[in-house]
Each structure stands twice: as C-alpha cells, then as structure tokens.
Design an enzyme around this catalytic site. Structure first.
Site, PDB file in Angstrom:
ATOM      1  CB  ILE A 521      -1.113   0.016   1.136  1.00 48.19           C
ATOM      2  CG1 ILE A 521      -0.323  -0.180   2.518  1.00 48.19           C
ATOM      3  CG2 ILE A 521      -2.163  -0.895   1.111  1.00 48.19           C
ATOM      4  CD1 ILE A 521      -1.134  -0.044   3.601  1.00 48.19           C
ATOM      5  N   GLY A 522       2.104   1.056   0.154  1.00 49.46           N
ATOM      6  CA  GLY A 522       3.069   2.457  -0.146  1.00 49.46           C
ATOM      7  C   GLY A 522       4.468   1.748  -0.303  1.00 49.46           C
ATOM      8  N   GLY A 524       8.513   3.624   0.011  1.00 43.61           N
ATOM      9  CA  GLY A 524       9.584   4.593   0.497  1.00 43.61           C
ATOM     10  C   GLY A 524      10.830   4.213   0.037  1.00 43.61           C
ATOM     11  CG  PHE A 526      11.346   2.927   4.579  1.00 34.90           C
ATOM     12  CD1 PHE A 526      10.568   1.709   4.553  1.00 34.90           C
ATOM     13  CD2 PHE A 526      10.784   4.156   4.115  1.00 34.90           C
ATOM     14  CE1 PHE A 526       9.238   1.810   4.640  1.00 34.90           C
ATOM     15  CE2 PHE A 526       9.200   4.007   4.107  1.00 34.90           C
ATOM     16  CZ  PHE A 526       8.575   2.836   4.142  1.00 34.90           C
ATOM     17  N   GLY A 527      11.854   1.135   2.069  1.00 32.12           N
ATOM     18  CA  GLY A 527      11.201  -0.012   1.760  1.00 32.12           C
ATOM     19  C   GLY A 527       9.808   0.000   1.482  1.00 32.12           C
ATOM     20  CB  VAL A 529       3.677   0.677   3.783  1.00 32.80           C
ATOM     21  CG1 VAL A 529       2.651   0.435   4.892  1.00 32.80           C
ATOM     22  CG2 VAL A 529       4.771   1.392   4.183  1.00 32.80           C
ATOM     23  CE  LYS A 543       8.359   3.083   8.400  1.00 35.54           C
ATOM     24  NZ  LYS A 543       8.320   4.470   9.203  1.00 35.54           N
ATOM     25  CG  ASP A 642       9.818  14.188   8.453  1.00 39.93           C
ATOM     26  OD1 ASP A 642       9.702  15.146   7.972  1.00 39.93           O
ATOM     27  OD2 ASP A 642       9.784  13.031   7.958  1.00 39.93           O
TER      28      ASP A 642
END
Ligand SMILES: *[C@@H]1O[C@H](CO)[C@@H](O)[C@H](O)[C@H]1NC(C)=O
Ligand SMILES: *[C@@H]1O[C@H](CO)[C@@H](O)[C@H](O)[C@H]1NC(C)=O
Ligand SMILES: *[C@@H]1O[C@H](CO)[C@@H](O)[C@H](O)[C@H]1NC(C)=O
Ligand SMILES: *[C@@H]1O[C@H](CO)[C@@H](O)[C@H](O)[C@H]1NC(C)=O
Ligand SMILES: *[C@@H]1O[C@H](CO)[C@@H](O)[C@H](O)[C@H]1NC(C)=O
Ligand SMILES: *[C@@H]1O[C@H](CO)[C@@H](O)[C@H](O)[C@H]1NC(C)=O
Ligand SMILES: *[C@@H]1O[C@H](CO)[C@@H](O)[C@H](O)[C@H]1NC(C)=O
Ligand SMILES: *[C@@H]1O[C@H](CO)[C@@H](O)[C@H](O)[C@H]1NC(C)=O
Ligand SMILES: *[C@@H]1O[C@H](CO)[C@@H](O)[C@H](O)[C@H]1NC(C)=O
Ligand SMILES: *[C@@H]1O[C@H](CO)[C@@H](O)[C@H](O)[C@H]1NC(C)=O
Ligand SMILES: *[C@@H]1O[C@H](CO)[C@@H](O)[C@H](O)[C@H]1NC(C)=O
Ligand SMILES: *[C@@H]1O[C@H](CO)[C@@H](O)[C@H](O)[C@H]1NC(C)=O
Length: 838
Positions: A521-522, A524, A526-527, A529, A543, A642
């Site tokens: 579903i996402g 980024g 980093f990897g 989700v 995540k 952030d």
C-alpha cells in the site's frame, strides 16, 4: 567630491629632462557617454586618454580624448601609429617615451581609483614589442622590466589594471625605460571606484600549517592591487558597469568532469546599497551576468550517507605570481534553493578547509541574494592558486557552487621607487602607507570577538545592510565549533525496548501473504508498506525495511527510535505501535491500518472528495493535540522533527493521528537544546532557524505544522517547481499574500465560499505566528491548539455541521493506522529544488 574643476592630465618629462616642455593637456570629457546608472555613484575624476594621438576616439561607448596639445611639443619619434595594424582606432596610435616621463592626473584624494594601461605593440617593422620599461606610482612599482612581446596575438591589447588608494590630491604615473630601451602606452583609463568596493580590512587565510586558520588582514588601502583574474564562473565573457572584463572559467578547472554550468538565472536583485561594504553585493560588486550563472557540482544528493558528493569538488587552479600575497574575492548567489541554509558547502584554498559557505545567516533570508567573501592569501611556490568548493555533509542538499572569482596581486610599497620631483608648492606624499600591523594577538582576538557580536546583531536587525562584515568573523565565532554531535546517533541499541510488542516473523509473513506485491500500500526509500491481517483479525499496516539496510546504522537507529517512542506513549491523536519484528535481519514495524490514508491524499492530486472547511480545521485540531502531547504530555519533551501532511493520517472518521517518529528526538528540552550536524526533515517544511543554527527545539515542529496549516488552506504542494519562482515555496508565497492582504486569492476554491471569515482570519493568523522566523516568536503547540479550536468554534457557529467533532469521535474500537513514509514524490520535491541542469 567637487565637479567644478576641469579634469586635467599633465604629461611631463621628469626633471632629468627638463629641456622638454611642460605640456598641459585639457580634456573635456563627455560624461554622458558612460551610461552608468545614476544610483549614488557615477564615475568621477574620469580620464580616458587616447595616447599618442591628437584626436578623440570612441571605443566601446567611451570617448578617449586625444592628446591634441602634444602635437607641437613632441617630434615624431615620440609617437607611433599604424592605421592598418588593428581595427580599433584606440590602438592605432601609441605614445613613446625615450626617457623617464610622467603623466599627472588631478585626482581627488581619499578614494580607491582604478587605473588601466593599454599596450598594443604594432607588428614589425615597428619595434614597440622590444620596449622594456618600468611603470610606477609614488611608492609602488606597477610594472617592472615589463615588455608587451606577445600582446597582439588576437588583435587585442594587453591591458594592465590596478586599484590604487589615493589620500592626497593628484597622481603621477611614471614610465621608466630600462637602459637603451624605451617605453610606450596606447591608452590610459583612470577613475574613482565606488566607495567600499574594496575595504581596508579583510580576512587572511593561512594554509601551510597543521591547522589552517583565518585571521585579520589590515591595510589593503596601503597597498596597490593588480588584477590577475576576473572570472564569470559558469558564464560567458561580459563587461560590467566599471568597464571590467569578466571571462569564462572553464580553462582553469582542475576536474572539469565534476562540474557543469548552471542554467542562467535572469532575475538577480541586489539587496545592498551602492556604497555598502559587503558581504551582500551591490550593483557594482559584480554584474547580474556573473551572479546569474554558476558552476555547480554534478553529483548533488540529499542523502547524507551517500559518499560520492564528498569527492565531487569543483577546483580552480589559476596561474599567479609565486610566494606573493593575493587578494581573492569569491562571488556567490544561491538561486538554486528555495530556502536559505538548505545548501551548505565547504570552501577550500590550496585544498585546506577555509569555511562553510552559504550558512549561518551570512546571507539574508531572502533568496537569491548575491554576496561575496574576501580573503588575502599568500601564494605558494607552485605558481598557481587553488580554490575549491566541496559539498558538505552539513546542510540538507549536498551540493556546491560558485558564481564568480577575482584574484588580484597585492603590490607592497617599495622604497626603491624614486620619489616624485617636488612640486613647487607641495611636499605631499601621494599614498599614505599605513603598513603597520595591529600588534598583539590579544587585541586581534578582542576585536574579532566584538566584531562578530556586532555582526550577529547587525545581521539579525538589518539583514540587507551588513555594514561591518568580515569573513574571518563568520567562521571565528560561527557555527562550527559549537556544534555537537547528534546525540541520538550515540544511543545504545534498544535500551528501553518493550519486548512484549515483538511479533514473530512467521505471523507477519502469513498476515501479508509472505509480503506479496499485491499487499503493498506504499513505497518509500526505506522499503515497502503492506496491508495485513493478524491472526486476531486486526487489520494492520506493516512497514518493512529493505532487507539488509539494517547494517547501515541509519535505518536501525530510526527503527529503534520509533519503537522506543511509540511504546512509551499512547494518545488518541498519535499512532501507537501494534508491534515490531527484529528477527534475522528484519526491521518491521506494525501499526494499525488507517482507512483514509494521509492528510495529503485528501488535499490535492486526489480522488477522495474534497474535505470541507470544518473537517479541515478539525483535522488540524486533532494533529495539534497529538503534537502538543508529544511536547508536553506524560513523557513529554519529544520533538517530532518531520511534521508534514503525509505524516498526519486519517482513520475512517477523519480523525487525525500523527505518525512516523523515526527521526524524532526525546529528552528533556527545557534545559538543553539539541545541536546536530545533519539536517533531517522534509524540504518545504524545514524550519529556517533550525537550518541556520542546527539547533532543534519544539518550535521547529510548530513551524512545520504552520506549513501543514497553509497546505490545508490552499490545497497545493508545499513546493511546486512548475510555478513562478515567488510562488514555488508555499511558505514564502503564503506569507507574501497574507502581508499583501490577498490570502483569500490563494485559498482552495472548494472551501472558499463555505469558510467563515472570522474563522479564516483566526486560522491565517495562526499560520503566520507559526511561521515566524525566530522560534521564540512562535507560539507553543498549546497556543496553536487553542487558536485552532477557537477557529473551529467560529466556523461551526456560522455553519453548523453534521460532522462529528474530533472530540466526539474518539471512541475507536480498534486502532488502525497506516504508517507514513517518504514517498517518491517527496524525494522528487527535494531534487526539484535545484535546477542547475545546463
Ligand atoms: C602596419 O601593420 C601591418 C600589419 O598589420 C604591416 O604589414 C605594416 O607593415 C605596418 N606598417 C607600418 C608602417 O608599420
Ligand atoms: C582625506 O583624509 C584625511 C585623513 O583621513 C582628512 O584629513 C582629509 O580631510 C580628507 N580629505 C577629503 C577631501 O576628504
Ligand atoms: C618579456 O617579458 C617576459 C615575461 O613577461 C619574459 O619572459 C621575456 O623574456 C621578455 N622579453 C624580452 C625581450 O625581454
Ligand atoms: C611569445 O610567443 C612565442 C610564440 O608565439 C612563444 O614561443 C613565447 O614563449 C611567448 N612568450 C611569452 C613570454 O609568452
Ligand atoms: C586568441 O583567440 C583564440 C581563439 O579565439 C584563442 O584560442 C587564443 O587563446 C587567443 N590567444 C590569446 C593570446 O588571447
Ligand atoms: C626597473 O625596475 C627594476 C626592478 O625593480 C630595477 O632594478 C630597475 O632599476 C628599474 N629601472 C628603472 C629605470 O627604473
Ligand atoms: C625603435 O625604432 C626607432 C625608429 O623606428 C628607433 O629610433 C629606436 O632606436 C628603436 N628602439 C629600439 C630599442 O630598438
Ligand atoms: C567589452 O568591452 C570591450 C572593450 O572595452 C569590447 O571590445 C567588447 O565588445 C565588450 N564586450 C561586451 C560583451 O560588451
Ligand atoms: C543513501 O545512500 C546510501 C549509501 O550510498 C544508500 O545505501 C541508501 O540507500 C541511500 N538512501 C536513499 C534514501 O537513497
Ligand atoms: C576533488 O575531486 C577530485 C576528482 O574527483 C579528487 O581526486 C580529489 O580528491 C578531490 N579533492 C578533495 C579535497 O576532495
Ligand atoms: C557521480 O555519480 C555517478 C553515479 O552515482 C558516478 O558514476 C560518478 O562517478 C559520480 N561522479 C563523481 C565526480 O563523483
Ligand atoms: C566540511 O567542513 C567541515 C568542517 O571543517 C568538516 O567537518 C567536513 O568534513 C567537511 N566536509 C567535506 C566534505 O570536506
């Protein structure tokens, strides 16, 4: 300075040859021909002389007066000409000196003058190129054993240019032929420079010792400067309003492969007064052609662990006289960044670190502002001066640039210059040699310290009028030595980790169909989700860091931080962790699944229906509650670092929850401020004070939250590079519109008609307060929360609503969340900030 006298030049043999007549020349110069902007400075005491001729000629828009008075006093052996040798009439004639001779100019005292001598030896049979001679002004040799042998290669003259400080009236320029030779000159220019174009005191950089250092150099006014290089770095050949020539830098690049030319920026605006003395440039410091182009490093990066940028320095290697002091002026104009202090890079001379550039409030908060640094540097015995800019780990974007570079040789006074013949009524010395160095290191240190304090004060109060700037001070008292290492990065592994939250990898594999792509579903940096369902039926967001990224300390650190922070705090407007997995080399965080995704998903580029004005305010109230709790709640003292619209998640009832604590900072804040070398956060939301001072406080979150509020109001990206420059950065644009009273013009059209005017006023006041430049001027999250709740009341009072308020919609049966992550589009945001592509 008086304008009433008629400028005069006397061409006169010295007393050695007083058989010659004293010749008086009267030049009536055409002031209008100079076309200088009348901005407080006009070229004064102007002499433009066409030597060896009786006629005036026009060259590049200037009129060079002929030496008509000489006609009857010099025989042909004292002039030379060749009509066919060159097209420019200025260089078709030359004055010849068989013996020591001088020009006297009626200069006004107390100012820096520019002197230009043009030499164009005609081709054979003329023997001008064999002339060897000295040229002096009182106390200084300008040229010694000089010849112009190779000057005519491209039909252009050899031009020697000097800056000379004059403190008493009149200036003699003396030509001294060497024995059995002669001297010549084709043209002379002499005029007063704008006040403070050069100042007496600059920084001296010393590199040849174990620790390179900056100290104070006094006495440029008691020296003469000779132009060696004037480079329009990254640009084309150009002339400026002081008729100085700037040439491209390419041939001097040591590593051409590291750099390329920026695309030109056409909207340079000078922010300093014409007679200001830096560091902010004025109209005369360098032209817009120079500040509007730059050489930039090819490998730019926003990734601090990327090491490539560290090697991608741009270095210029310029021929200079060996073992001699040189005056170095470096010109910068950051038209790449949307915010100050995003880009900080290192300046080096002879590969030794000098200072960090483009940071610490040495430039005003308005970009792009042109500015410059001055140094005196002693050249080594290589015959070259090496100047470089290197991207630094400090700053947000790892990138370096330079717009212009000038090198001038410092000419020391010399006792071997014969004194001028004594005028009948004058015993003056033309140049006052101050010479003496300020004795005593203690005194220097005190002066520097005081100066720095004053500089700080000035740059705070009058960002556009830095009247007492010294480059040495910026570094001497500046940021570098009070920076501590990032405290977080020394955290020991998982000290307070809640082992009860551990979830076996096998369960997560089954929950996510073994991390199947269909569950993503996402994504980024980093990897990924994944959406998953735990055995107890709870829908979760998983995540998962890219396998293997755990060994690069950064990812592990953020993983630990997130677990520690989230396992300690529980609040209805903060995500709470369901669990984590650190089996094998995995770093997996499990959160509740947040039905409605991120706040940004509901603002623009979206298929979701538009949120109403009231919903928006309510969501902001919720997020503010979460942040307030972080700052002041039971654990307290947590800075999120952030805050952005993708880190505010919405559940199925549009209840806002703050997420992503990977880079948050815990610890007591009241007594201790955090100082860090590496800037973290997201471009567009970064607190300018944090960027400038690298000091983190909870007011940085307040700033970022102010940006979120603005984003909610306007429903546009915080950085949109497709817009005209002034609109690109939402923070700048929003404040500009607010100050002009036209904020309504940029509000999201879909809420414009439904938003209550009083509520809007309260809301936009809150935005403005959050975005104050100084953290201390910003409200606390508690104040912000109060203001927003008030705005919400105002909004409801007018419209009423069926929408259940945040406070009534809190009985959530399950906690579902979608963790936020840096989406690829945000990565794009940061790269869009820079536009140096050629
Ligand atoms: C003038 O210069 C041309 C070369 O451009 C040369 O051929 C000619 O001889 C010169 N004339 C004199 C009188 O020096
Ligand atoms: C030049 O400077 C000297 C000393 O700095 C001063 O006494 C003199 O009045 C100045 N002259 C002018 C014309 O400003
Ligand atoms: C002219 O000057 C250059 C240095 O600028 C020197 O190398 C050369 O020998 C000189 N030529 C003559 C003929 O003196
Ligand atoms: C002058 O030019 C000649 C040939 O063009 C070259 O051999 C010589 O080195 C040059 N001299 C100087 C001082 O540049
Ligand atoms: C003459 O011009 C050519 C081409 O424009 C250039 O390559 C050369 O360096 C120039 N020579 C001098 C002495 O300026
Ligand atoms: C020219 O300058 C040189 C170097 O300083 C010096 O030795 C020489 O005497 C000077 N010649 C004249 C005529 O001034
Ligand atoms: C240069 O030429 C002129 C005549 O054209 C002559 O009088 C003079 O002596 C020559 N100078 C040198 C140094 O050769
Ligand atoms: C700059 O000035 C020189 C002479 O002063 C002239 O030949 C040249 O064309 C000018 N260049 C530009 C770009 O204006
Ligand atoms: C940052 O650079 C490191 C080392 O080159 C790399 O492993 C990491 O994936 C990069 N991170 C991002 C977000 O690009
Ligand atoms: C500058 O760049 C060159 C070429 O990329 C590299 O060899 C050199 O080590 C760099 N210098 C510094 C100080 O990083
Ligand atoms: C720039 O980056 C590319 C790929 O990341 C690399 O191949 C290249 O060597 C780098 N150049 C420099 C000067 O570091
Ligand atoms: C830049 O300068 C700082 C301060 O001296 C130093 O710590 C850092 O390593 C330098 N960065 C690079 C890339 O040279």
């Amino acid at each position: 300075m008086g304008h009433h006298y008629v400028p005069m030049a006397t061409v006169q043999p010295s007393r050695i040859q007083y058989s010659q007549c004293v010749v008086l020349l009267v030049f009536l110069l055409q002031f209008s021909s100079l076309q200088l902007p009348s901005l407080g400075y006009d070229i004064q005491d102007k002499y433009f002389i066409n030597c060896g001729s009786d006629t005036s000629v026009r060259e590049s828009g200037k009129v060079y007066a002929g030496e008509s008075a000489l006609k009857t006093n010099f025989d042909s052996s004292y002039t030379a000409s060749n009509q066919s040798a060159v097209s420019s009439p200025l260089y078709q004639t030359a004055r010849i000196f068989g013996k020591e001779s001088w020009y006297k100019f009626n200069t006004e005292p107390n100012g820096t003058y520019l002197v230009r001598l043009h030499f164009f030896p005609f081709p054979p049979p003329s023997n001008l190129s064999s002339a060897t001679f000295n040229v002096s002004v009182p106390g200084f040799w300008l040229l010694q054993n000089f010849n112009a042998t190779n000057a005519t290669n491209n039909n252009s003259a050899l031009v020697k240019e000097f800056y000379i400080q004059i403190t008493s009236p009149g200036l003699r320029i003396t030509f001294r032929p060497l024995p059995s030779s002669f001297a010549f000159v084709n043209a002379i220019e002499l005029f007063l420079l704008p006040l403070h174009l050069i100042v007496d005191q600059v920084a001296r950089f010393t590199y040849g010792i174990s620790t390179p250092k900056l100290s104070t150099y006094n006495g440029l006014y008691s020296r003469v400067l000779e132009t060696k290089h004037r480079l329009n770095v990254g640009g084309q050949t150009t002339n400026d309003s002081l008729l100085r020539k700037w040439i491209p830098d390419d041939t001097y690049l040591a590593y051409p492969e590291n750099a390329h030319n920026s695309s030109p920026y056409n909207d340079i605006k000078y922010r300093a007064k014409v007679d200001s003395d830096g560091p902010n440039a004025n109209l005369f410091t360098a032209p817009t052609d120079v500040y509007g182009t730059a050489k930039v490093t090819k490998n730019m990066s926003t990734n601090a662990s990327d090491v490539e940028y560290k090697l991608s320095n741009i270095t210029w290697s310029l021929p200079v006289e060996k073992n001699t002091d040189h005056f170095l002026r470096l010109h910068f104009c950051d038209f790449f960044s949307l915010q100050t202090d995003l880009t900080v890079f290192n300046l080096s001379i002879y590969d030794a670190h000098v200072m960090a550039v483009n940071e610490d409030g040495s430039v005003p908060s308005v970009l792009p502002t042109p500015y410059y640094y001055d140094f005196v540097v002693h050249s080594d015995d290589s015959g070259f001066m090496r100047v470089g800019v290197t991207p630094s780990a400090s700053g947000y974007i790892h990138f370096a640039f330079l717009n212009g570079l000038e090198i001038m040789r410092v000419i020391e006074s010399s006792t071997s210059v014969p004194p001028d013949p004594v005028d009948s009524n004058s015993k003056h010395k033309l140049l006052v040699v101050l010479g003496s160095v300020v004795g005593g290191l203690v005194l220097v240190v005190v002066v520097v310290a005081l100066g720095f304090l004053w500089h700080l004060k000035l740059s705070k109060e009058k960002p556009f009028e830095n009247s007492n700037w010294l480059p040495v001070l910026v570094t001497a008292g500046g940021s570098s030595h009070n920076r501590l290492t990032d405290l977080t990065s020394q955290g020991s592994p998982l000290p307070n980790i809640n082992l009860g939250l551990r979830i076996p990898l096998i369960e997560l594999q089954s929950a996510t169909k073994n991390f199947h792509a269909s569950q993503i579903i996402g994504k980024g940096s980093f990897g990924n989700v994944y959406k998953g369902v735990l055995r107890n039926g709870m829908i979760v967001a998983v995540k998962r860091s890219q396998p293997g990224s755990g060994d690069s300390g950064q990812g592990l650190l953020e993983f630990q931080t997130e677990i520690m922070v989230l396992s300690k705090i529980h609040h209805k407007h903060l995500v709470s962790l369901i669990g984590y997995c650190d089996e094998r080399f995995e770093m997996i965080l499990v959160y509740e699944y947040m039905e409605k995704g991120t706040l940004r998903d509901h603002l623009y580029n979206t298929t979701f229906p538009s949120l109403s004005g009231e919903q928006r305010i309510a969501i902001c109230v919720g997020a503010a509650k979460g942040l307030h709790y972080l700052h002041k709640g039971a654990v307290g003292g947590i800075i999120h670092r952030d805050v952005k619209s993708t880190n505010i998640l919405l559940d199925e009832n549009h209840v806002a929850k703050v997420s992503d604590f990977g880079i948050s900072r815990t610890g007591p804040l009241e007594h201790q401020s955090h100082v860090s070398t590496t800037v973290k956060g997201t471009l567009g939301y970064l607190d300018p004070e944090y960027l400038r001072r690298r000091k983190l406080t909870e007011k940085s979150d307040v700033y970022s939250f102010g940006i979120v509020l603005l984003e909610v109001l306007c429903a546009r990206p915080v950085i949109d590079s497709s817009l005209p420059r002034e609109q690109r950065n939402l923070a700048e644009w929003g404040l500009l519109c607010k100050n002009k009273g036209i904020l309504e013009g940029i509000i999201d059209p879909s809420i414009k008609d439904q938003i209550d005017q009083n509520s809007l006023r309260k809301f936009s006041e809150t935005v403005e307060k959050c975005l104050q430049e100084d953290g201390t001027d910003r409200p606390t999250m508690g104040d912000v929360l109060w203001d927003l709740e008030y705005a919400l009341l105002l909004q409801r009072g007018v419209h009423g609503s069926s929408y259940s308020s945040v406070s009534t919609s809190l009985q959530l049966s399950n906690v579902r969340r979608l963790p936020s992550f840096s989406t690829p589009s945000e990565v794009d945001d940061s790269s869009k900030v820079l536009n140096p592509a050629a």
